[in-house]
Design a protein around this motif. Structure first.
Motif, PDB file in Angstrom:
ATOM      1  N   GLN A  16       0.837  -1.205   0.000  1.00 49.00           N
ATOM      2  CA  GLN A  16       0.000   0.000   0.000  1.00 49.00           C
ATOM      3  C   GLN A  16       0.870   1.252   0.000  1.00 49.00           C
ATOM      4  OE1 GLN A  16      -2.548  -2.141   3.356  1.00 49.00           O
ATOM      5  NE2 GLN A  16      -3.359  -0.107   2.983  1.00 49.00           N
ATOM      6  N   PHE A  54      -5.929  -3.474   3.706  1.00 51.75           N
ATOM      7  CA  PHE A  54      -6.626  -3.087   4.942  1.00 51.75           C
ATOM      8  C   PHE A  54      -5.684  -2.506   5.986  1.00 51.75           C
ATOM      9  CE2 PHE A  54      -8.797  -7.076   3.349  1.00 51.75           C
ATOM     10  CZ  PHE A  54      -9.712  -6.399   2.569  1.00 51.75           C
ATOM     11  N   GLY A  55      -4.530  -2.036   5.547  1.00 52.66           N
ATOM     12  CA  GLY A  55      -3.539  -1.486   6.469  1.00 52.66           C
ATOM     13  C   GLY A  55      -2.352  -2.405   6.686  1.00 52.66           C
ATOM     14  N   PHE A  63      -2.131  -0.364  11.992  1.00 54.11           N
ATOM     15  CA  PHE A  63      -3.348   0.185  11.402  1.00 54.11           C
ATOM     16  C   PHE A  63      -4.172  -0.959  10.822  1.00 54.11           C
ATOM     17  CE2 PHE A  63       0.315   2.934  10.331  1.00 54.11           C
ATOM     18  CZ  PHE A  63       0.001   4.047  11.080  1.00 54.11           C
ATOM     19  N   MET A  64      -5.421  -1.027  11.190  1.00 53.08           N
ATOM     20  CA  MET A  64      -6.331  -1.943  10.490  1.00 53.08           C
ATOM     21  C   MET A  64      -7.623  -1.185  10.264  1.00 53.08           C
ATOM     22  SD  MET A  64      -7.531  -5.787  11.438  1.00 53.08           S
ATOM     23  CE  MET A  64      -9.249  -6.269  11.247  1.00 53.08           C
ATOM     24  N   ARG A  65      -8.125  -1.315   9.110  1.00 49.93           N
ATOM     25  CA  ARG A  65      -9.276  -0.574   8.593  1.00 49.93           C
ATOM     26  C   ARG A  65     -10.028   0.239   9.659  1.00 49.93           C
ATOM     27  NH1 ARG A  65     -12.489  -1.936   3.224  1.00 49.93           N
ATOM     28  NH2 ARG A  65     -14.053  -0.361   3.456  1.00 49.93           N
ATOM     29  N   ALA A  66     -10.016   1.570   9.489  1.00 53.86           N
ATOM     30  CA  ALA A  66     -10.542   2.532  10.462  1.00 53.86           C
ATOM     31  C   ALA A  66      -9.884   2.358  11.825  1.00 53.86           C
ATOM     32  CB  ALA A  66     -12.071   2.487  10.561  1.00 53.86           C
ATOM     33  N   PRO A  67      -8.542   2.406  11.857  1.00 52.30           N
ATOM     34  CA  PRO A  67      -7.840   2.230  13.135  1.00 52.30           C
ATOM     35  C   PRO A  67      -8.286   3.301  14.124  1.00 52.30           C
ATOM     36  CG  PRO A  67      -6.346   3.138  11.466  1.00 52.30           C
ATOM     37  CD  PRO A  67      -7.615   2.763  10.770  1.00 52.30           C
ATOM     38  N   ALA A 110      -1.427   4.333   0.289  1.00 50.54           N
ATOM     39  CA  ALA A 110      -2.854   4.083   0.110  1.00 50.54           C
ATOM     40  C   ALA A 110      -3.400   3.668   1.468  1.00 50.54           C
ATOM     41  CB  ALA A 110      -3.088   2.997  -0.923  1.00 50.54           C
ATOM     42  N   GLY A 111      -3.790   4.641   2.240  1.00 50.09           N
ATOM     43  CA  GLY A 111      -4.281   4.368   3.579  1.00 50.09           C
ATOM     44  C   GLY A 111      -5.003   5.594   4.089  1.00 50.09           C
ATOM     45  N   GLY A 112      -5.543   5.452   5.287  1.00 53.22           N
ATOM     46  CA  GLY A 112      -6.228   6.589   5.892  1.00 53.22           C
ATOM     47  C   GLY A 112      -7.386   7.107   5.054  1.00 53.22           C
ATOM     48  N   SER A 113      -7.906   6.273   4.185  1.00 56.41           N
ATOM     49  CA  SER A 113      -9.006   6.666   3.282  1.00 56.41           C
ATOM     50  C   SER A 113      -8.651   7.894   2.450  1.00 56.41           C
ATOM     51  CB  SER A 113     -10.297   6.941   4.061  1.00 56.41           C
ATOM     52  OG  SER A 113     -10.731   5.794   4.732  1.00 56.41           O
ATOM     53  N   GLU A 158     -12.884   3.734   4.788  1.00 55.85           N
ATOM     54  CA  GLU A 158     -12.976   3.197   6.148  1.00 55.85           C
ATOM     55  C   GLU A 158     -14.241   3.587   6.896  1.00 55.85           C
ATOM     56  OE1 GLU A 158      -8.551   3.013   7.651  1.00 55.85           O
ATOM     57  OE2 GLU A 158      -8.802   4.690   6.292  1.00 55.85           O
TER      58      GLU A 158
END
Ligand code: MOS
Length: 750
Positions: free
Chosen positions: A219, A250-251, A357-361, A515-518, A717
Motif C-alpha cells: 500500500q 486493509f492497512g 493500522f487496520m481498517r478505520a484504526p 494508500a491508507g487513511g481513506s 474506512e
C-alpha cells in the motif's frame, strides 16, 4: 455537478464527464479471467522457494534448530538462521522515522510472540522448502507469555505516526459529570482482529548485481522502497518494486514488515531469485493486527438530554518491542457536542506481534464503544436514539471548537432514517416481533472518519497524437482506485478516459504516497488534477501565444480543455485539437508534474471529517439467542463522489466489516501459551454471503471547498464506524440485553 474548484490551474478546465460516472473496475476483466498478475504469480528463471519457520511459543528463545536435517532433505538449498544470514546495513530495531516499525528478521534467537519467524528454508520446490521447515524441529526455552490487557503495568504510548496526542481534553469533565442528571459509566471490550486479506503477504525478490527487482503487494511503494534502501544500504534508483494488483491490504501492507525483508535476505544469501509467500496462519503475527481494547466511557447528561461531559479512556496492548497502539478514544473528539471531553489511552506490553493500522484504526474500535454508550444514555434519558443524537449534534468540532469544512450529517440522519422507516421504531426494547415470533431490534450508529491528505506527485503528458499519459505510483487494493484515478486523470487533461494511458503501481513512477487513511483517491487525485492542469497550461501557452492559432491572444485563463481540444471561453466555435497545437509547434509532447498535499492553512481553520448514519435491523431467536442481521441502511456524506458505483462498493464493504465487528470477528489467544487458537479462515469468523443482509447505501450530496482541490473526503474506512454500533444497538433493542463485550455471542443473550 458543480464546476471544479480550480485554485491552482492557470488554464481553466471545464468539469469533464468522467468524474461522477459509475464505471466498473477497468481491471475487472483481467481479474475475472485470471490474467491479473499478482506478486506471487511471478516466476523469474532460476527462482527458488522460501518458507518461513515460525515460533511455536510466544515468549522465550530458540535453543536449537535441526538445520542439518533440513539441509539433508532433497531439494533444500540453504537454511537461513540468526547465525547464517546476510548482514543488513542498519539494525532493524532502529526507528528511522515514525512510519517504520520494528521487525523480526532473524536478528537473534529471542522469541517475542507466537508465529514470529525463526528461520527460512530455501529450496528448489515449495514442497521441499515446506518439509525442510518442518524438519528444523525447533526446541525452545520458554518463558511465561504475557497475554491480555491486564498482563502488566501500563504505559502511555507515544503518538502513532502523525496522529492526535495520546491524551486530549477540553472543558472540565469532572464538573460536567458531577452536574449531570444522568450518568453512564460502562466498560466495553473489543477483541484482537486480523486483517485477513485474501492475498497473503508475498514477495518475489530478484537481486541483479547491486540492484534488486521486487514483486510485492504494498500500500506504500515509496515507503517500502525507502525501507529496503536503508536496510540493504543501496541507492533508491537500484530498487524497482512492482505492485500492480493487491488482493486486499486493509492497512497490513502499508508498512514494510519483516517477512518480505526475509525474502530479500534469502535471495541475497543464495544468489538466486526467491519467492516467499506467507501461509494463512503466518499472517497472525509478523504483519500487524488490530489490538484488543478495554474502553471506559463516562457520560453525563442533563434533564433535557443534553450532554454535560464525555470521558473516554482506552486501554490497549502493544508488543514488547514497539509502541503502536489503537487510538480508540479519539472517536469521541468529533461527534457529540459535549461541553467537556477528555480522551486518554494507555497500553500494556504483551507477547504479540506489533499491532498496526487496520481498517478505520481507532475509529472502528472507539466508535462501537461510543455509539453503544450514546445509545445507553439515550435510553437512560427516555429518548429516541436519533432524537438524542440530534439534540447533541456538533455544529463545531467539540474537541477543537473549529468549524467543519463541511458536514452533511443531518442530511445523512434524515435520509437514512426515512429509507429505513426509523419513525416506526418502538422506544422500549424487546417489544417488536416478526410473524414467526423472532425478536426484532432496530439500532443506529453515527459514522465518522477524518478526511486526510498525504503527499503525492503525478506526471502528465500530452502526446503528438493528441492522447494523454498520466503516471503515478498509485495503489489499487482491489477497490477500484485506479479506475477512480483514471477518471480524475481524464478530466484533468480534457480527454475521454480511453484516450489517457494510466500508468500506476510501480516504484519508478512519481510517488503517490500511502494508500491508507481513506486518503488515496483524494491525495493521488489532487496530484493528478494538478499535473493535468499544468500540462494543459503548457499546451495553452503554445497555442495562445502563436498568432497562427485560432486561440491566439485568449490567454491561459481564456481557454478550456475538453474532448482533446482547447476551446476559447469567449467563443466556443474557435478551438484547436491538442494534436494540431503540438504539430504546429513542432514538439513531440508536452509534460508537466503536479502535487497533492495537505493544505495547512485550511487544516488550521477547519475540522475535516466524513460522516454517515447507519441503521440496522436484527432478528433474534428468543429461545436460541441466534442473531441475524436482516437489513441495513447507511447514508454517508463524503464530499465529492468520484465514482458512485465504486463508492457504494466501498461502503457495502465497510458496513459488512461493521456487522462483522459486532457479531463475528475475534482472534482468540490461549492464555497459557500466548498462541492464537483460530489462526485460519475456518475458525476466525467473518460474515459469509449468507450472513450479509440486503444493504442499502445512500450517498448524500456534500460539497467541500476546503479539503482538497477536488472536494474528495474518502470512503475506504468510514463504513465500518457507524455500522458496528448500529448492529450492537439493534441487538439491545431486540432483546433488552446490553452486551458490552464484542463480538456479541449467543450465550450472552440467554
Ligand atoms: Mo488503512 S488501515 O489506512 O489501509
Amino acid at each position: 455537478m458543480p464546476e471544479l474548484n480550480l485554485t491552482s490551474a492557470p488554464a481553466h478546465l471545464r468539469h469533464g464527464s468522467s468524474i461522477g460516472q459509475p464505471l466498473t473496475r477497468r481491471d475487472g476483466v483481467l481479474k475475472v479471467k485470471g490474467q491479473a498478475t499478482y506478486a506471487a504469480d511471478n516466476h523469474p528463471p532460476g527462482m527458488l522457494f522460501a518458507v518461513m519457520a515460525v515460533s511455536g511459543i510466544a515468549h522465550g528463545r530458540v535453543t536449537s534448530l535441526d538445520v542439518a536435517a533440513a539441509k539433508r532433505h532433497p531439494g533444500v538449498v540453504d537454511v537461513m538462521t540468526p547465525d547464517h544470514k546476510p548482514q543488513l546495513a542498519i539494525d532493524p530495531e532502529i526507528k528511522t522515522n515514525p512510519f517504520v516499525f520494528r521487525m523480526e528478521v532473524l536478528q537473534s534467537n529471542e522469541v517475542r510472540y507466537a508465529n514470529q519467524p525463526i528461520a527460512v528454508v530455501i529450496a528448489e520446490t515449495l514442497e521441499a522448502a515446506t518439509e525442510g521447515a518442518v524438519l528444523l524441529a525447533p526446541r525452545y526455552e520458554e518463558l511465561p507469555a504475557l497475554v491480555g490487557v491486564d498482563a502488566g503495568a501500563s504505559f502511555v504510548p507515544p503518538v502513532v505516526g502523525v496522529g492526535n496526542p495520546t491524551e486530549n481534553h477540553r472543558g472540565d469533565v469532572e464538573a460536567g459529570l458531577a452536574s449531570a442528571d444522568k450518568q453512564i459509566d460502562a466498560i466495553y471490550e473489543t477483541p484482537p482482529q486480523y486483517h485477513n486479506a485474501m492475498e497473503p503477504h508475498a514477495i518475489v525478490a530478484h537481486w541483479d548485481g547491486d540492484g534488486v527487482q521486487i514483486d510485492m503487494p504494498t500500500q506504500g511503494l515509496m515507503l517500502s522502497l525507502a525501507r529496503v534502501a536503508e536496510l540493504f544500504g543501496i541507492a533508491h534508483d537500484k530498487i524497482h518494486i512492482r505492485s500492480p494488483f493487491l488482493g486486499g491490504g486493509f492497512g497490513s501492507k502499508g508498512l514494510m514488515a519483516g517477512p518480505p525483508v526475509l525474502g530479500l535476505m534469502a535471495a541475497k544469501l543464495v544468489g538466486r531469485p526467491v519467492k516467499l509467500v506467507l501461509r494463512r496462519e503466518q499472517m497472525y503475527g509478523p504483519v500487524g493486527h488490530r489490538a484488543p481494547t478495554r474502553q471506559r466511557l463516562r457520560i453525563g447528561a442533563d434533564g433535557e438530554g443534553r450532554l454535560t461531559a464525555l470521558d473516554h479512556h482506552a486501554r490497549t496492548v502493544s508488543s514488547t518491542f514497539d509502541d503502536f497502539y489503537e487510538p480508540a478514544a479519539d472517536a469521541s473528539h468529533t461527534l457529540y457536542a459535549a461541553p467537556a471531553i477528555r480522551t486518554s489511552h494507555d497500553a500494556v506490553r504483551v507477547n504479540t506481534g506489533t499491532p498496526l493500522f487496520m481498517r478505520a484504526p481507532g475509529e472502528a474500535t472507539g466508535s462501537i464503544a461510543l455509539e453503544s454508550a450514546i445509545d445507553e444514555m439515550a435510553w437512560a434519558c427516555g429518548m429516541d436514539p436519533l432524537a438524542f443524537r440530534l439534540k447533541n449534534y456538533a455544529e463545531v468540532e467539540p474537541i477543537t471548537g473549529k468549524p467543519f469544512s463541511s458536514k452533511a450529517l443531518r442530511a445523512c440522519y434524515d435520509q437514512g432514517a426515512a429509507r429505513f422507516g426509523w419513525a416506526k421504531r418502538l422506544l422500549q426494547p424487546r417489544q417488536m416481533r416478526d410473524d414467526s415470533g423472532l425478536l426484532v431490534g432496530w439500532g443506529m450508529g453515527t459514522a465518522t472518519f477524518p478526511a486526510l491528505m498525504f503527499q503525492a506527485q503525478a506526471r502528465a503528458v500530452i502526446r503528438r497524437d493528441g492522447a494523454g499519459v498520466m503516471e503515478i505510483g498509485a495503489h489499487d487494493m482491489g477497490q477500484g482506485a485506479w479506475t477512480a484515478l483514471a477518471q480524475i486523470a481524464a478530466d484533468a487533461v480534457g480527454l475521454d478516459i480511453d484516450r489517457v494511458e494510466f500508468k500506476a503501481g510501480t516504484s519508478d513512477l512519481p510517488d503517490a504516497g500511502i494508500a491508507g487513511g481513506s486518503a488515496h483517491t483524494a491525495t493521488a487525485g489532487a496530484a493528478i488534477h494538478s499535473a493535468g492542469a499544468a500540462v494543459i497550461a503548457k499546451l495553452a501557452d503554445l497555442a495562445t501565444n502563436d498568432e497562427r492559432s485560432p486561440l491566439f491572444g485568449a490567454g491561459n485563463a481564456g481557454v478550456i480543455a475538453r474532448d482533446g481540444r482547447l476551446i476559447r471561453r469567449d467563443d466556443e466555435s474557435r478551438s484547436e485539437s491538442y494534436a494540431e497545437i503540438l504539430a504546429r509547434a513542432g514538439v513531440a509532447e508536452v509534460e508537466a508534474r503536479g502535487t497533492g498535499a495537505p493544505n495547512p492553512a485550511a487544516m488550521e481553520e477547519y475540522a475535516m471529517h466524513a460522516h454517515g448514519a447507519v441503521f440496522a435491523e436484527v432478528k433474534v431467536d428468543p429461545e436460541l439467542g441466534q442473531i441475524r442481521v436482516t437489513r441495513m441502511v447507511g447514508a454517508f456524506a463524503a464530499g465529492r463522489i468520484v465514482n458512485p458505483h465504486l463508492v457504494k462498493s466501498q461502503l457495502f464493504g465497510g458496513m459488512i466489516w461493521g456487522m462483522s465487528f459486532a457479531l463475528h470477528e475475534e482472534a482468540i489467544t490461549d492464555r497459557r501459551s500466548g498462541r492464537i487458537m483460530n489462526a485460519n479462515l475456518g475458525e476466525y469468523h467473518i460474515p459469509v454471503n449468507a450472513d450479509v443482509p440486503p444493504l442499502d447505501v445512500i450517498t448524500v450530496e456534500e460539497h467541500d471547498p476546503h479539503v482538497n482541490a477536488l472536494g474528495i473526503k474518502g470512503v475506504g474506512e468510514i463504513g465500518i464506524t457507524g455500522s458496528a454500533g448500529a448492529v450492537a444497538n439493534a441487538v439491545w433493542h431486540a432483546t433488552g440485553v446490553r452486551v458490552r463485550r464484542f463480538p456479541i455471542r449467543i450465550e450472552e443473550l440467554l
